[in-house]
Design a protein around this motif. Sequence first.
Motif, PDB file in Angstrom:
ATOM      1  N   ALA A  41       0.955  -1.297  -0.375  1.00 16.10           N
ATOM      2  CA  ALA A  41       0.133   0.073  -0.189  1.00 16.10           C
ATOM      3  C   ALA A  41       0.607   1.135  -0.385  1.00 16.10           C
ATOM      4  O   ALA A  41       0.517   2.387  -0.651  1.00 16.10           O
ATOM      5  CB  ALA A  41      -0.943  -0.174   1.336  1.00 16.10           C
ATOM      6  N   ASP A  42       1.976   1.062   0.834  1.00 17.98           N
ATOM      7  CA  ASP A  42       2.721   2.125   0.797  1.00 17.98           C
ATOM      8  C   ASP A  42       4.063   3.139  -0.800  1.00 17.98           C
ATOM      9  O   ASP A  42       4.965   3.464  -1.134  1.00 17.98           O
ATOM     10  CB  ASP A  42       4.286   2.266   1.955  1.00 17.98           C
ATOM     11  CG  ASP A  42       3.269   2.768   3.136  1.00 17.98           C
ATOM     12  OD1 ASP A  42       2.530   3.153   3.147  1.00 17.98           O
ATOM     13  OD2 ASP A  42       3.845   1.740   4.338  1.00 17.98           O
ATOM     14  N   LEU A  43       3.488   1.881  -1.545  1.00 14.72           N
ATOM     15  CA  LEU A  43       4.639   0.956  -2.707  1.00 14.72           C
ATOM     16  C   LEU A  43       4.280   2.326  -3.610  1.00 14.72           C
ATOM     17  O   LEU A  43       4.852   3.672  -4.107  1.00 14.72           O
ATOM     18  CB  LEU A  43       4.131   0.189  -3.843  1.00 14.72           C
ATOM     19  CG  LEU A  43       4.873   0.247  -5.117  1.00 14.72           C
ATOM     20  CD1 LEU A  43       6.032  -0.269  -4.690  1.00 14.72           C
ATOM     21  CD2 LEU A  43       4.138  -0.664  -6.152  1.00 14.72           C
ATOM     22  N   ALA A  44       3.154   3.615  -3.825  1.00 16.41           N
ATOM     23  CA  ALA A  44       2.995   4.767  -4.222  1.00 16.41           C
ATOM     24  C   ALA A  44       3.912   5.493  -3.459  1.00 16.41           C
ATOM     25  O   ALA A  44       3.934   6.544  -4.025  1.00 16.41           O
ATOM     26  CB  ALA A  44       1.280   5.516  -4.818  1.00 16.41           C
ATOM     27  N   LYS A  45       3.790   5.566  -2.585  1.00 15.30           N
ATOM     28  CA  LYS A  45       4.124   6.541  -1.847  1.00 15.30           C
ATOM     29  C   LYS A  45       5.738   6.957  -1.665  1.00 15.30           C
ATOM     30  O   LYS A  45       6.857   7.152  -1.854  1.00 15.30           O
ATOM     31  CB  LYS A  45       4.008   6.487   0.154  1.00 15.30           C
ATOM     32  CG  LYS A  45       4.860   7.364   0.671  1.00 15.30           C
ATOM     33  CD  LYS A  45       4.360   7.176   2.297  1.00 15.30           C
ATOM     34  CE  LYS A  45       5.151   8.038   3.082  1.00 15.30           C
ATOM     35  NZ  LYS A  45       4.563   8.153   4.303  1.00 15.30           N
ATOM     36  N   VAL A  46       6.199   5.216  -1.976  1.00 13.00           N
ATOM     37  CA  VAL A  46       7.596   5.482  -2.090  1.00 13.00           C
ATOM     38  C   VAL A  46       8.320   5.326  -3.153  1.00 13.00           C
ATOM     39  O   VAL A  46       9.376   6.613  -3.497  1.00 13.00           O
ATOM     40  CB  VAL A  46       8.091   3.886  -1.939  1.00 13.00           C
ATOM     41  CG1 VAL A  46       9.609   3.251  -2.192  1.00 13.00           C
ATOM     42  CG2 VAL A  46       8.035   2.945  -0.559  1.00 13.00           C
ATOM     43  N   ILE A  47       7.396   5.085  -4.431  1.00  7.62           N
ATOM     44  CA  ILE A  47       8.105   6.145  -5.551  1.00  7.62           C
ATOM     45  C   ILE A  47       7.840   7.019  -6.365  1.00  7.62           C
ATOM     46  O   ILE A  47       8.860   7.762  -6.635  1.00  7.62           O
ATOM     47  CB  ILE A  47       7.317   5.152  -6.745  1.00  7.62           C
ATOM     48  CG1 ILE A  47       7.462   3.399  -6.908  1.00  7.62           C
ATOM     49  CG2 ILE A  47       7.201   5.639  -7.954  1.00  7.62           C
ATOM     50  CD1 ILE A  47       6.644   3.025  -7.742  1.00  7.62           C
ATOM     51  N   GLN A  48       6.582   7.788  -5.046  1.00  9.36           N
ATOM     52  CA  GLN A  48       6.409   9.324  -5.610  1.00  9.36           C
ATOM     53  C   GLN A  48       7.442   9.960  -5.116  1.00  9.36           C
ATOM     54  O   GLN A  48       8.105  10.911  -5.498  1.00  9.36           O
ATOM     55  CB  GLN A  48       5.392   9.417  -4.666  1.00  9.36           C
ATOM     56  CG  GLN A  48       4.827  11.308  -5.131  1.00  9.36           C
ATOM     57  CD  GLN A  48       3.418  11.238  -4.116  1.00  9.36           C
ATOM     58  OE1 GLN A  48       2.662  10.591  -3.091  1.00  9.36           O
ATOM     59  NE2 GLN A  48       2.791  12.595  -4.657  1.00  9.36           N
ATOM     60  N   THR A  49       8.061   9.530  -3.211  1.00  8.28           N
ATOM     61  CA  THR A  49       8.826  10.663  -2.953  1.00  8.28           C
ATOM     62  C   THR A  49      10.401   9.867  -2.773  1.00  8.28           C
ATOM     63  O   THR A  49      11.195  10.432  -2.984  1.00  8.28           O
ATOM     64  CB  THR A  49       8.423  10.248  -1.074  1.00  8.28           C
ATOM     65  OG1 THR A  49       8.823   8.844  -0.977  1.00  8.28           O
ATOM     66  CG2 THR A  49       7.422  10.118  -0.918  1.00  8.28           C
ATOM     67  N   LYS A  50      10.546   8.741  -3.450  1.00  8.74           N
ATOM     68  CA  LYS A  50      11.951   7.896  -3.765  1.00  8.74           C
ATOM     69  C   LYS A  50      12.545   7.782  -2.745  1.00  8.74           C
ATOM     70  O   LYS A  50      13.651   8.293  -2.383  1.00  8.74           O
ATOM     71  CB  LYS A  50      12.278   9.313  -5.283  1.00  8.74           C
ATOM     72  CG  LYS A  50      12.043   9.333  -6.756  1.00  8.74           C
ATOM     73  CD  LYS A  50      12.961   9.799  -7.545  1.00  8.74           C
ATOM     74  CE  LYS A  50      12.211  10.133  -8.223  1.00  8.74           C
ATOM     75  NZ  LYS A  50      11.210   9.320  -8.848  1.00  8.74           N
ATOM     76  N   SER A  51      11.572   7.271  -1.265  1.00 11.14           N
ATOM     77  CA  SER A  51      12.763   7.334  -0.597  1.00 11.14           C
ATOM     78  C   SER A  51      11.468   5.667   0.336  1.00 11.14           C
ATOM     79  O   SER A  51      10.684   5.958  -0.209  1.00 11.14           O
ATOM     80  CB  SER A  51      12.006   8.182   0.219  1.00 11.14           C
ATOM     81  OG  SER A  51      12.302   7.844   1.684  1.00 11.14           O
ATOM     82  N   THR A  52      12.673   4.946   0.445  1.00 14.55           N
ATOM     83  CA  THR A  52      12.364   4.146   1.388  1.00 14.55           C
ATOM     84  C   THR A  52      12.173   3.655   2.892  1.00 14.55           C
ATOM     85  O   THR A  52      11.639   3.269   3.744  1.00 14.55           O
ATOM     86  CB  THR A  52      13.266   3.052   1.238  1.00 14.55           C
ATOM     87  OG1 THR A  52      13.716   2.796   1.070  1.00 14.55           O
ATOM     88  CG2 THR A  52      12.590   2.085  -0.679  1.00 14.55           C
ATOM     89  N   GLN A  53      12.009   5.304   3.339  1.00 10.13           N
ATOM     90  CA  GLN A  53      11.980   5.242   4.800  1.00 10.13           C
ATOM     91  C   GLN A  53      10.144   5.259   5.569  1.00 10.13           C
ATOM     92  O   GLN A  53      10.545   4.766   6.956  1.00 10.13           O
ATOM     93  CB  GLN A  53      12.098   7.185   5.261  1.00 10.13           C
ATOM     94  CG  GLN A  53      12.986   7.427   4.309  1.00 10.13           C
ATOM     95  CD  GLN A  53      14.465   7.712   5.978  1.00 10.13           C
ATOM     96  OE1 GLN A  53      15.302   6.673   4.815  1.00 10.13           O
ATOM     97  NE2 GLN A  53      14.049   7.763   6.761  1.00 10.13           N
ATOM     98  N   CYS A  54       9.422   4.758   5.718  1.00 13.11           N
ATOM     99  CA  CYS A  54       8.453   4.174   5.351  1.00 13.11           C
ATOM    100  C   CYS A  54       8.248   2.743   5.032  1.00 13.11           C
ATOM    101  O   CYS A  54       7.556   2.069   5.953  1.00 13.11           O
ATOM    102  CB  CYS A  54       6.909   4.870   4.845  1.00 13.11           C
ATOM    103  SG  CYS A  54       6.563   3.828   3.051  1.00 13.11           S
ATOM    104  N   LEU A  55       9.674   1.874   4.794  1.00  9.18           N
ATOM    105  CA  LEU A  55       9.527   0.225   5.154  1.00  9.18           C
ATOM    106  C   LEU A  55      10.789  -0.057   5.960  1.00  9.18           C
ATOM    107  O   LEU A  55      11.567   1.029   5.954  1.00  9.18           O
ATOM    108  CB  LEU A  55       9.836   0.329   3.911  1.00  9.18           C
ATOM    109  CG  LEU A  55       9.265   0.256   2.366  1.00  9.18           C
ATOM    110  CD1 LEU A  55       9.698  -0.548   0.537  1.00  9.18           C
ATOM    111  CD2 LEU A  55       7.448  -0.174   2.598  1.00  9.18           C
ATOM    112  N   SER A  56      10.438  -1.058   6.933  1.00  9.49           N
ATOM    113  CA  SER A  56      11.053  -1.392   7.321  1.00  9.49           C
ATOM    114  C   SER A  56      11.873  -2.532   6.915  1.00  9.49           C
ATOM    115  O   SER A  56      11.613  -3.660   6.140  1.00  9.49           O
ATOM    116  CB  SER A  56      10.673  -2.574   8.734  1.00  9.49           C
ATOM    117  OG  SER A  56      11.567  -3.081   9.052  1.00  9.49           O
ATOM    118  N   TYR A  57      13.094  -2.183   7.054  1.00  5.02           N
ATOM    119  CA  TYR A  57      14.218  -3.432   5.743  1.00  5.02           C
ATOM    120  C   TYR A  57      14.720  -4.691   6.825  1.00  5.02           C
ATOM    121  O   TYR A  57      14.205  -5.875   6.141  1.00  5.02           O
ATOM    122  CB  TYR A  57      15.699  -3.000   5.178  1.00  5.02           C
ATOM    123  CG  TYR A  57      16.835  -3.745   4.568  1.00  5.02           C
ATOM    124  CD1 TYR A  57      16.437  -3.560   3.715  1.00  5.02           C
ATOM    125  CD2 TYR A  57      17.686  -4.493   5.422  1.00  5.02           C
ATOM    126  CE1 TYR A  57      17.467  -4.714   2.933  1.00  5.02           C
ATOM    127  CE2 TYR A  57      18.246  -5.258   4.273  1.00  5.02           C
ATOM    128  CZ  TYR A  57      18.179  -5.275   3.067  1.00  5.02           C
ATOM    129  OH  TYR A  57      19.099  -6.306   2.639  1.00  5.02           O
TER     130      TYR A  57
END
Length: 185
Positions: free
Chosen positions: A110-126
Motif C-alpha cells: 500500500a506504501d508503494l505509491a508513496k515510495v515511488i512518488q517520494t523516491k524514499s523507502t523511509q516508510c519501509l522496514s528493512y
Amino acid sequence: MTIEPLLSPCPSPPPCSNLGWLSYGALKGDGILIVVNTVGAALQTLYILAYLHYCPRKRVVLLQTATLLGVLLLGYGYFWLLVPNPEARLQQLGLFCSVFTISMYLSPLADLAKVIQTKSTQCLSYPLTIATVLTSASWCLYGFRLRDPYIMVSNFPGIVTSFIRFWLFWKYPQEQDRNYWFLQT
C-alpha cells in the motif's frame, strides 16, 4: 522523552491470523502449527496490551480491536457451528486463513505509491522485510513438505512482496537519520 513517537501510528491487528491458523492446526492435528501460532497469538496480545497502555487515542484502537475480534468470533461461530463436516471445515478454514495471510503479505505494498512518488523507502522496514522473506519461505517449504496448498500458497506472496521491497531498497536507498546517535559502549 515521551513514548508516543516510538509507537507506530496504528497497532498490529489482533492475533486473528494466529488464531485462525491455530484452529486450522488443531483441526488438522499439526503440532507445529499449534505451538507456533499459540506463541504468536500470545505475543500479539501482549503487543496490543502494551500499545493500549501507551496509546493516547485508546478509543479508536479499542474500536478497531473490538471490530476485528467480533469478525473473528463470527468466523468461529460459522466454522464450528454451521459447518459440521470436519473435512469441509478444514478446507474452508484453510481458505479463510490463506486469504487473511495473503492480504497481510500484500498490505506493505500500500506504501508503494508513496515510495515511488517520494523516491524514499523511509516508510519501509528493512529488518521486517528480511524477517518476512525468511518466515514466508520457511512456511512455503513446510507447506510443500506437507503437501498442504493452504500453507504453501498463502505464504508465497510474502516472498514475492519481500523481493519487491528489496528492489525498492536497492532503487531508493534509505538515508541515514541525522538525528540518531549511536551510544558509545
